[in-house]
Design a protein around this motif. Structure first.
Motif, PDB file in Angstrom:
ATOM      1  N   ALA A 197       0.862  -1.178   0.000  1.00  0.00           N
ATOM      2  CA  ALA A 197       0.000   0.000   0.000  1.00  0.00           C
ATOM      3  C   ALA A 197       0.900   1.230   0.000  1.00  0.00           C
ATOM      4  O   ALA A 197       1.755   1.379   0.871  1.00  0.00           O
ATOM      5  CB  ALA A 197      -0.921   0.009   1.215  1.00  0.00           C
ATOM      6  N   VAL A 198       0.715   2.108  -0.981  1.00  0.00           N
ATOM      7  CA  VAL A 198       1.577   3.278  -1.148  1.00  0.00           C
ATOM      8  C   VAL A 198       0.766   4.530  -0.839  1.00  0.00           C
ATOM      9  O   VAL A 198      -0.340   4.714  -1.354  1.00  0.00           O
ATOM     10  CB  VAL A 198       2.136   3.347  -2.580  1.00  0.00           C
ATOM     11  N   MET A 199       1.343   5.402   0.002  1.00  0.00           N
ATOM     12  CA  MET A 199       0.623   6.619   0.387  1.00  0.00           C
ATOM     13  C   MET A 199       1.595   7.730   0.719  1.00  0.00           C
ATOM     14  O   MET A 199       2.789   7.504   0.912  1.00  0.00           O
ATOM     15  CB  MET A 199      -0.325   6.342   1.556  1.00  0.00           C
ATOM     16  N   SER A 200       1.061   8.954   0.788  1.00  0.00           N
ATOM     17  CA  SER A 200       1.892  10.106   1.119  1.00  0.00           C
ATOM     18  C   SER A 200       1.006  11.281   1.478  1.00  0.00           C
ATOM     19  O   SER A 200      -0.210  11.254   1.278  1.00  0.00           O
ATOM     20  CB  SER A 200       2.808  10.482  -0.061  1.00  0.00           C
ATOM     21  N   CYS A 201       1.622  12.311   2.038  1.00  0.00           N
ATOM     22  CA  CYS A 201       1.016  13.634   2.197  1.00  0.00           C
ATOM     23  C   CYS A 201      -0.216  13.632   3.110  1.00  0.00           C
ATOM     24  O   CYS A 201      -1.363  13.728   2.664  1.00  0.00           O
ATOM     25  CB  CYS A 201       0.660  14.230   0.842  1.00  0.00           C
ATOM     26  N   ALA A 202       0.052  13.567   4.413  1.00  0.00           N
ATOM     27  CA  ALA A 202      -1.007  13.561   5.424  1.00  0.00           C
ATOM     28  C   ALA A 202      -0.965  14.870   6.204  1.00  0.00           C
ATOM     29  O   ALA A 202      -0.094  15.074   7.037  1.00  0.00           O
ATOM     30  CB  ALA A 202      -0.826  12.373   6.375  1.00  0.00           C
ATOM     31  N   GLY A 216      -6.677   9.414  -1.346  1.00  0.00           N
ATOM     32  CA  GLY A 216      -6.667   7.962  -1.324  1.00  0.00           C
ATOM     33  C   GLY A 216      -5.270   7.386  -1.234  1.00  0.00           C
ATOM     34  O   GLY A 216      -4.288   8.085  -0.948  1.00  0.00           O
ATOM     35  N   TYR A 217      -5.177   6.080  -1.491  1.00  0.00           N
ATOM     36  CA  TYR A 217      -3.886   5.399  -1.506  1.00  0.00           C
ATOM     37  C   TYR A 217      -3.828   4.502  -2.727  1.00  0.00           C
ATOM     38  O   TYR A 217      -4.820   4.277  -3.424  1.00  0.00           O
ATOM     39  CB  TYR A 217      -3.652   4.591  -0.222  1.00  0.00           C
ATOM     40  N   MET A 218      -2.648   3.988  -2.999  1.00  0.00           N
ATOM     41  CA  MET A 218      -2.399   3.161  -4.169  1.00  0.00           C
ATOM     42  C   MET A 218      -1.969   1.770  -3.720  1.00  0.00           C
ATOM     43  O   MET A 218      -1.104   1.628  -2.866  1.00  0.00           O
ATOM     44  CB  MET A 218      -1.303   3.825  -5.004  1.00  0.00           C
ATOM     45  N   MET A 219      -2.595   0.780  -4.288  1.00  0.00           N
ATOM     46  CA  MET A 219      -2.280  -0.611  -3.967  1.00  0.00           C
ATOM     47  C   MET A 219      -1.519  -1.230  -5.121  1.00  0.00           C
ATOM     48  O   MET A 219      -2.009  -1.287  -6.252  1.00  0.00           O
ATOM     49  CB  MET A 219      -3.579  -1.384  -3.723  1.00  0.00           C
ATOM     50  N   LEU A 220      -0.281  -1.667  -4.860  1.00  0.00           N
ATOM     51  CA  LEU A 220       0.525  -2.323  -5.876  1.00  0.00           C
ATOM     52  C   LEU A 220       0.598  -3.813  -5.599  1.00  0.00           C
ATOM     53  O   LEU A 220       0.948  -4.231  -4.486  1.00  0.00           O
ATOM     54  CB  LEU A 220       1.944  -1.754  -5.902  1.00  0.00           C
ATOM     55  N   THR A 221       0.263  -4.600  -6.603  1.00  0.00           N
ATOM     56  CA  THR A 221       0.344  -6.055  -6.494  1.00  0.00           C
ATOM     57  C   THR A 221       1.312  -6.568  -7.550  1.00  0.00           C
ATOM     58  O   THR A 221       1.064  -6.437  -8.754  1.00  0.00           O
ATOM     59  CB  THR A 221      -1.027  -6.708  -6.691  1.00  0.00           C
ATOM     60  N   PHE A 222       2.406  -7.143  -7.093  1.00  0.00           N
ATOM     61  CA  PHE A 222       3.428  -7.686  -7.987  1.00  0.00           C
ATOM     62  C   PHE A 222       3.284  -9.195  -8.067  1.00  0.00           C
ATOM     63  O   PHE A 222       3.136  -9.874  -7.038  1.00  0.00           O
ATOM     64  CB  PHE A 222       4.829  -7.356  -7.466  1.00  0.00           C
ATOM     65  N   THR A 223       3.343  -9.728  -9.270  1.00  0.00           N
ATOM     66  CA  THR A 223       3.436 -11.170  -9.504  1.00  0.00           C
ATOM     67  C   THR A 223       4.549 -11.377 -10.527  1.00  0.00           C
ATOM     68  O   THR A 223       5.054 -10.413 -11.121  1.00  0.00           O
ATOM     69  CB  THR A 223       2.121 -11.754 -10.046  1.00  0.00           C
ATOM     70  N   PRO A 224       4.958 -12.613 -10.767  1.00  0.00           N
ATOM     71  CA  PRO A 224       5.988 -12.830 -11.786  1.00  0.00           C
ATOM     72  C   PRO A 224       5.560 -12.406 -13.189  1.00  0.00           C
ATOM     73  O   PRO A 224       6.412 -12.194 -14.061  1.00  0.00           O
ATOM     74  CB  PRO A 224       6.233 -14.349 -11.720  1.00  0.00           C
ATOM     75  N   GLU A 225       4.258 -12.232 -13.403  1.00  0.00           N
ATOM     76  CA  GLU A 225       3.762 -11.886 -14.735  1.00  0.00           C
ATOM     77  C   GLU A 225       3.473 -10.410 -14.924  1.00  0.00           C
ATOM     78  O   GLU A 225       3.578  -9.885 -16.038  1.00  0.00           O
ATOM     79  CB  GLU A 225       2.473 -12.672 -15.051  1.00  0.00           C
ATOM     80  N   GLU A 226       3.100  -9.695 -13.838  1.00  0.00           N
ATOM     81  CA  GLU A 226       2.651  -8.311 -14.013  1.00  0.00           C
ATOM     82  C   GLU A 226       2.707  -7.555 -12.692  1.00  0.00           C
ATOM     83  O   GLU A 226       2.844  -8.149 -11.616  1.00  0.00           O
ATOM     84  CB  GLU A 226       1.212  -8.273 -14.548  1.00  0.00           C
ATOM     85  N   VAL A 227       2.613  -6.239 -12.805  1.00  0.00           N
ATOM     86  CA  VAL A 227       2.352  -5.407 -11.644  1.00  0.00           C
ATOM     87  C   VAL A 227       1.043  -4.681 -11.907  1.00  0.00           C
ATOM     88  O   VAL A 227       0.826  -4.131 -12.986  1.00  0.00           O
ATOM     89  CB  VAL A 227       3.494  -4.406 -11.367  1.00  0.00           C
ATOM     90  N   ARG A 228       0.187  -4.691 -10.926  1.00  0.00           N
ATOM     91  CA  ARG A 228      -1.120  -4.046 -11.032  1.00  0.00           C
ATOM     92  C   ARG A 228      -1.204  -2.937  -9.997  1.00  0.00           C
ATOM     93  O   ARG A 228      -0.850  -3.136  -8.829  1.00  0.00           O
ATOM     94  CB  ARG A 228      -2.242  -5.048 -10.816  1.00  0.00           C
TER      95      ARG A 228
END
Length: 585
Positions: free
Chosen positions: A143-148, A537-549
């Motif tokens: 979970a990526v976030m900033s600026c509070a 809001g925040y950003m959710m990054l999901t890494f797999t061997p095939e892709e990043v979402r």
């Protein structure tokens, strides 16, 4: 036990990933069993900087009176603490603002742990953390976030993220707090929300910064997220002062004392109050470091703000004071100057060496400011014209050009409209419309062109799958990263803010014009694929061997604790392994 590691040794180990180093903060010694000052835990617990075998555990004890406080800690594999892994105790005092920081070492890779602290007969809340995985990894979720900004509204974004049970870590990209005085930036609702800042003055001294961190850490939503998942953090500018650079800041004035002293106070408080592992005890300046999530993700956290950055360029220096003409030649010479730096030579060499040795499928740069090229027509970038004004006047100028050329396809309606509005095309407006496209934000990598090219060329030489993540702007973006020759190198995903307002606030964009403005910006910026100019809001990054979402999640309000997910504004994008482009989902 304390490990002493030299800068050179640390750099060498860090090039292989921070998991290669075992460094203690030197805070695990036991104190005397004499009666110590009693206290309680009002600021929650936190963990951070996980490696394969270590993790930082943090809390703060509020003493009943000044003196040394003995705090014990427990680490277990269950939340009932029936299966203890480690225990220990340490003394804390006013010298570290009664914070407690333990580097729990010799743990198992990829394992979940529970921890708590005790002072006298008082127990802290229970925290949950985990170490990083080794070997083959199927998935990593960040979970990526900033600026509070505390007075701008409730931390509902932290609350939303805390509802998840699948996070490996939270990556916080800076502006964890803001330095402004009460009534300052984005404080319109602070009084009604009971979120006026402490202290009331702008943060200058060590006591000031400590007090503000203490206020933030009493926020229930922030406490909840800290207690649930380890944080990996880096500072941006507001942890010191707005638009900070190596030797100063826009929001540091001569009558506010010595800037370096202010910076040292701010960074000391940062290391005291956040679960971050220093290079060595007492070093509050060096923060760049790497994290290895098995064979899947290498995360390299950068300091693009304080350790090496040259002062930001200012468009005002390139505008003719009488005519308003823009000196494009002088600007390009300065912005592409090869010795202009954001990272500084030492950090840049570390990053290059790290990237050239890295082996994970995804190489991720965790840093503060946008790396993607974000050029807009100069009239917009310098705020001589708004986006709607530029669109209207540009279309009108096109009609005038067609009419002057005798275009037979002009309709009666077009000619009538042109006649009614011809007077708007003044010489000044025509000059503004003819200005070149220039970067809209010189505080970002667009203001440090050459060094960006060095980083992109390094990633290209290593044939990496590069993902850059960014915060800072308070808005969400998705960029395809290309070098100056047009080669596709990687992608950039940028998160919105926790509570700070974005372009919709600065440009005073009416709510009904937001979608059209977002579309217009995406259309104007060559490699930009997504923009959100309104939502927190925040950003959710999901890494797999095939892709990043990347999934962007937003809350519908920060002015009420009764909030919900703004699902109509959610957006998802995917980048496939080996294909540095962005596709919406």
């Amino acid at each position: 036990m304390t490990y002493s590691v030299s800068r050179r040794d640390f750099l060498a180990m860090s090039a292989k990933g921070v998991g290669a180093a075992a460094i203690s903060y030197g805070l695990m010694g036991c104190g005397s069993e004499e009666k110590k000052t009693p206290g309680e835990f009002l600021h929650g617990v936190a963990s951070g900087d996980p490696t394969h075998k270590e993790v930082i555990l943090w809390t703060r004890v509020t003493p009943e009176y000044d003196g040394e406080v003995l705090v014990s800690w427990e680490l277990a594999t269950d939340d009932a603490f029936s299966s203890l892994v480690q225990t220990g105790s340490m003394l804390t005092n006013i010298g570290r603002d009664y914070t407690v920081k333990v580097d729990a070492i010799q743990l198992e890779a990829g394992k979940q742990y529970f921890y708590r602290f005790k002072c006298g007969d008082k127990l802290s809340p229970v925290g949950k953390t985990r170490t990083l995985p080794e070997g083959a990894v199927d998935s990593v979720k960040l979970a990526v976030m900033s600026c509070a900004n505390f007075p701008a509204g409730y931390f509902n974004v932290y609350e939303l993220a805390a509802q998840r049970d699948d996070l490996d870590a939270v990556v916080h990209l800076g502006d964890y707090l803001y330095e402004y005085a009460r009534g300052g930036y984005a404080s319109e609702h602070a009084a009604s929300l009971n979120r006026e800042v402490l202290p009331a003055n702008e943060l200058i001294s060590l006591t000031d910064y400590r007090t503000r961190y203490g206020q933030y850490h009493q926020d229930a939503s922030l406490q909840k997220l800290h207690a649930k998942v380890p944080f990996i953090t880096v500072w941006d500018d507001h942890e010191v002062a707005n638009d900070a650079w190596r030797e100063g800041a826009e929001n540091h004035q001569a009558d506010e004392g010595d800037y370096d002293l202010r910076k040292q106070s701010a960074l000391q408080a940062y290391f005291e109050w956040l679960p971050i592992r220093p290079w060595r005890e007492g070093n509050h300046e060096d923060i760049y470091r790497s994290f290895s999530f098995g064979d899947l993700v290498d995360l390299h956290m950068l300091d693009t703000r304080l350790v090496g950055r040259d002062k930001q360029l200012d468009y005002a220096d390139y505008m003719h004071p009488d005519t308003g003409a823009f000196n494009d030649k002088a600007f390009k010479a300065d912005v592409t100057f090869p010795y202009r730096t954001m990272l500084g030579q030492t950090q840049l060499e570390w990053l290059q060496g790290t990237l050239l040795q890295a082996t994970a499928k995804w190489q991720v740069l965790g840093q503060q400011v946008l790396m993607g090229q974000m050029s807009l027509p100069a009239a917009i970038a310098t705020q001589q014209l708004s986006i709607p004004q530029f669109a209207e006047l540009g279309a009108l100028a096109q009609l005038a050009g067609r009419a002057q050329a005798g275009d037979p396809s002009l309709t009666v309606e077009e000619l009538t409209y042109l006649q009614a509005n011809q007077a708007k095309l003044t010489p000044e407006v025509l000059a503004q419309l003819q200005l070149p496209a220039i970067p809209y934000n010189l505080d970002s990598w667009d203001g440090y062109f050459y060094e960006r090219e060095v980083i992109l060329s390094t990633a290209k030489a290593a044939n990496h799958n590069l993902v850059v993540i960014a915060g800072d702007t308070h808005n969400a973006w998705a960029n395809e990263l290309k070098d100056y020759k047009g080669n596709a190198i990687g992608v950039e995903f940028a998160t919105s803010s926790v509570s700070s307002p974005g372009l919709e606030y600065y440009l005073n964009i009416p709510l009904e014009q937001i979608p059209a403005t977002e579309a217009a910006i995406v259309g104007m910026v060559e490699h930009l694929k997504y923009a959100n100019l309104k939502d927190r809001g925040y950003m959710m990054l999901t890494f797999t061997p095939e892709e990043v979402r990347s999934d962007w999640h937003y809350v519908d309000s920060i002015l009420s604790k009764d909030f919900k997910l703004a699902s109509d504004r959610s957006y998802s994008a995917v980048t496939k392994i080996g294909v540095p482009s962005i596709t919406s989902v």
